[in-house]
Design a protein around this motif. Structure first.
Motif, mmCIF file in Angstrom:
data_model
loop_
_atom_site.group_PDB
_atom_site.id
_atom_site.type_symbol
_atom_site.label_atom_id
_atom_site.label_comp_id
_atom_site.label_asym_id
_atom_site.label_seq_id
_atom_site.Cartn_x
_atom_site.Cartn_y
_atom_site.Cartn_z
ATOM 1 N N ASN A 1 53.105 23.625 13.676
ATOM 2 C CA ASN A 1 52.268 24.813 13.569
ATOM 3 C C ASN A 1 52.147 25.479 14.936
ATOM 4 O OD1 ASN A 1 50.126 26.680 13.284
ATOM 5 N ND2 ASN A 1 49.204 25.449 11.662
ATOM 6 N N GLN B 1 54.668 22.351 6.288
ATOM 7 C CA GLN B 1 53.266 22.260 6.707
ATOM 8 C C GLN B 1 52.307 22.152 5.517
ATOM 9 O OE1 GLN B 1 52.285 25.418 9.510
ATOM 10 N NE2 GLN B 1 54.358 25.457 10.310
ATOM 11 N N ARG C 1 55.258 32.197 16.920
ATOM 12 C CA ARG C 1 55.130 32.416 15.469
ATOM 13 C C ARG C 1 56.376 33.141 14.984
ATOM 14 N NH1 ARG C 1 49.929 32.893 17.334
ATOM 15 N NH2 ARG C 1 48.331 31.756 16.146
ATOM 16 N N ARG D 1 51.300 31.207 8.591
ATOM 17 C CA ARG D 1 50.794 31.941 7.423
ATOM 18 C C ARG D 1 51.038 33.430 7.620
ATOM 19 N NH1 ARG D 1 44.649 31.216 5.437
ATOM 20 N NH2 ARG D 1 45.503 29.198 4.807
ATOM 21 N N ASP D 2 51.410 34.100 6.522
ATOM 22 C CA ASP D 2 51.717 35.526 6.564
ATOM 23 C C ASP D 2 50.977 36.207 5.420
ATOM 24 O OD1 ASP D 2 52.816 37.913 7.336
ATOM 25 O OD2 ASP D 2 54.903 37.273 7.207
ATOM 26 N N GLU E 1 51.251 31.220 2.295
ATOM 27 C CA GLU E 1 51.410 30.065 3.170
ATOM 28 C C GLU E 1 52.894 29.756 3.348
ATOM 29 O OE1 GLU E 1 49.095 26.736 1.961
ATOM 30 O OE2 GLU E 1 47.277 27.906 1.642
ATOM 31 N N THR E 2 53.182 28.891 4.328
ATOM 32 C CA THR E 2 54.576 28.526 4.586
ATOM 33 C C THR E 2 55.152 27.798 3.380
ATOM 34 O OG1 THR E 2 53.757 26.538 5.699
ATOM 35 C CG2 THR E 2 54.348 28.415 7.083
ATOM 36 N N THR E 3 56.338 28.199 2.967
ATOM 37 C CA THR E 3 57.001 27.624 1.800
ATOM 38 C C THR E 3 57.783 26.384 2.213
ATOM 39 O OG1 THR E 3 57.203 29.830 0.847
ATOM 40 C CG2 THR E 3 58.578 28.100 -0.111
ATOM 41 N N ASN F 1 57.745 32.420 2.007
ATOM 42 C CA ASN F 1 57.471 32.490 3.441
ATOM 43 C C ASN F 1 58.317 31.428 4.130
ATOM 44 O OD1 ASN F 1 56.507 32.507 6.037
ATOM 45 N ND2 ASN F 1 54.370 32.127 5.501
ATOM 46 N N SER F 2 59.443 31.838 4.694
ATOM 47 C CA SER F 2 60.352 30.906 5.361
ATOM 48 C C SER F 2 60.088 30.806 6.856
ATOM 49 C CB SER F 2 61.808 31.330 5.114
ATOM 50 O OG SER F 2 62.121 31.293 3.738
ATOM 51 N N ARG G 1 60.169 23.728 11.651
ATOM 52 C CA ARG G 1 59.199 24.502 10.864
ATOM 53 C C ARG G 1 57.918 23.733 10.601
ATOM 54 N NH1 ARG G 1 60.434 26.169 5.578
ATOM 55 N NH2 ARG G 1 58.702 27.608 5.845
ATOM 56 N N ASN H 1 57.106 29.923 10.113
ATOM 57 C CA ASN H 1 56.342 28.730 10.478
ATOM 58 C C ASN H 1 54.851 29.010 10.607
ATOM 59 O OD1 ASN H 1 56.275 30.234 12.819
ATOM 60 N ND2 ASN H 1 56.939 28.583 14.171
#
Length: 324
Positions: A121, A223, A154, A188-189, A218-220, A183-184, A118, A186
């Motif tokens: 990026n 990163q 992604r 940004r969502d 953002e990723t939890t 956000n699990s 994870r 890899n």
């Protein structure tokens, strides 16, 4: 016919003169490009290693060697990435190609630790270089290199995580609670849509939930992503009865358009209905009232008839005095 030595000499000189006037093609050393290293897999664009939500990686790219020589070709192979990659890779260390042959070999990819996967990026790419070195005994005769870009897909996994307060929810009131947008994946969502469903409790509502649309997440825990929390409000109308309500909060991911939910229970207390009967009097007040009533009963009481008779007698007595 016999030739004299002089004639023979003249013949040899003439032959040498003719041969010297003809072009001479000298054979040079073996051309280093008589073998070729290339891609059998289409590597014109970045090759994406397959990876699922469990971070299991899998993939294979294929290279070829064409040998146009009349002898067998022996190669030593090495592999280098210009940056860290979230998967393992392997290929043959040596490779042989027969004379006038064309052979292929594969580089395979597999998984490493989930947390490490994870951290990569998917917007990045890593360049793989294959180095093929021709060996003649212990001597390096020629070398060729082949490059290709590799990355990962992604992966999206957006869902809510709810933390309920200790406060009770009463009908006709509301409470606030915290929800984390986890956000699990890899990459940004963002929240495409937020919705809520109440099971067996139609008198509950969550106003303002639709405002979460387009919230970036953002990723939890990967990163260096920052955690995203929101405060939500849960309201119960006055007509809500006593009941344990099941609440399902759902987020739809903008990345993969999948909907993922979190379900929790909350007890709602109904409005207490007041008693129509008068509350019992205080015991001290009751005793005082009884005491006052008893005391008033001990006083003399003049009835209406007695009062009328007394008034008549007084009037009669006054008349007699006036006559006298």
């Amino acid at each position: 016919m016999k030739r004299t030595p002089v004639a023979l000499l003249m013949t040899v000189l003439f032959s040498l003169s003719v041969m010297s006037s003809m072009p001479v093609h000298a054979q040079g050393p073996i051309d280093g490009q008589s073998w070729t290293l290339g891609w059998a897999t289409d590597m014109d664009s970045t090759y994406i290693v397959e990876m699922d939500i469990d971070w299991d990686a899998e993939g294979e790219i294929v290279a070829y060697v064409e040998n146009t020589r009349m002898t067998q070709l022996e190669l030593d192979l090495t592999y280098e990435f210009d940056s860290w990659v979230p998967f393992t890779f392997s290929g043959p260390d040596t490779f042989s190609v027969a004379a006038n042959g064309n052979e292929t070999f594969s580089i395979t990819f597999s998984s490493i630790d989930d947390d490490d996967a994870r951290e990569y990026n998917p917007d990045n790419t890593s360049t793989l270089t294959i180095i093929a070195e021709e060996k003649v005994g212990d001597t390096s005769a020629s070398t060729q290199e082949l490059e290709g870009d590799v990355s990962v897909p992604r992966i999206f996994d957006l869902r809510p995580e709810v933390s309920l307060p200790d406060d009770s929810l009463h009908a006709g009131s509301w409470i606030e609670f915290s929800a984390q947008l986890v956000n699990s994946g890899n990459a940004r969502d963002a929240v495409k849509q937020a919705s809520v469903q109440f099971r067996s409790c139609p008198h509950l509502s969550m106003p303002g939930l639709e405002d979460l649309a387009n919230t970036l997440v953002e990723t939890t825990d990967a990163q260096n992503g920052k955690d995203t929390f929101v405060t939500l409000r849960l309201e119960a109308s006055e007509s809500q009865p006593n009941r344990v309500c099941e609440v399902t909060l759902t987020f739809t991911s903008e990345g993969d358009e999948a909907s993922r939910s979190s379900t929790f229970e909350i007890e709602v207390m109904a409005v207490e209905v007041g008693d129509d009967t008068a509350p019992p009097s205080n015991s001290d007040d009751t005793n005082d009232s009884e005491h006052l009533s008893q005391e008033s009963n001990t006083l003399p009481w003049i009835g209406g008839i007695e009062l009328l008779m007394a008034f008549s007698l007084a009037t009669l007595g006054r008349s007699e005095k006036q006559k006298n």
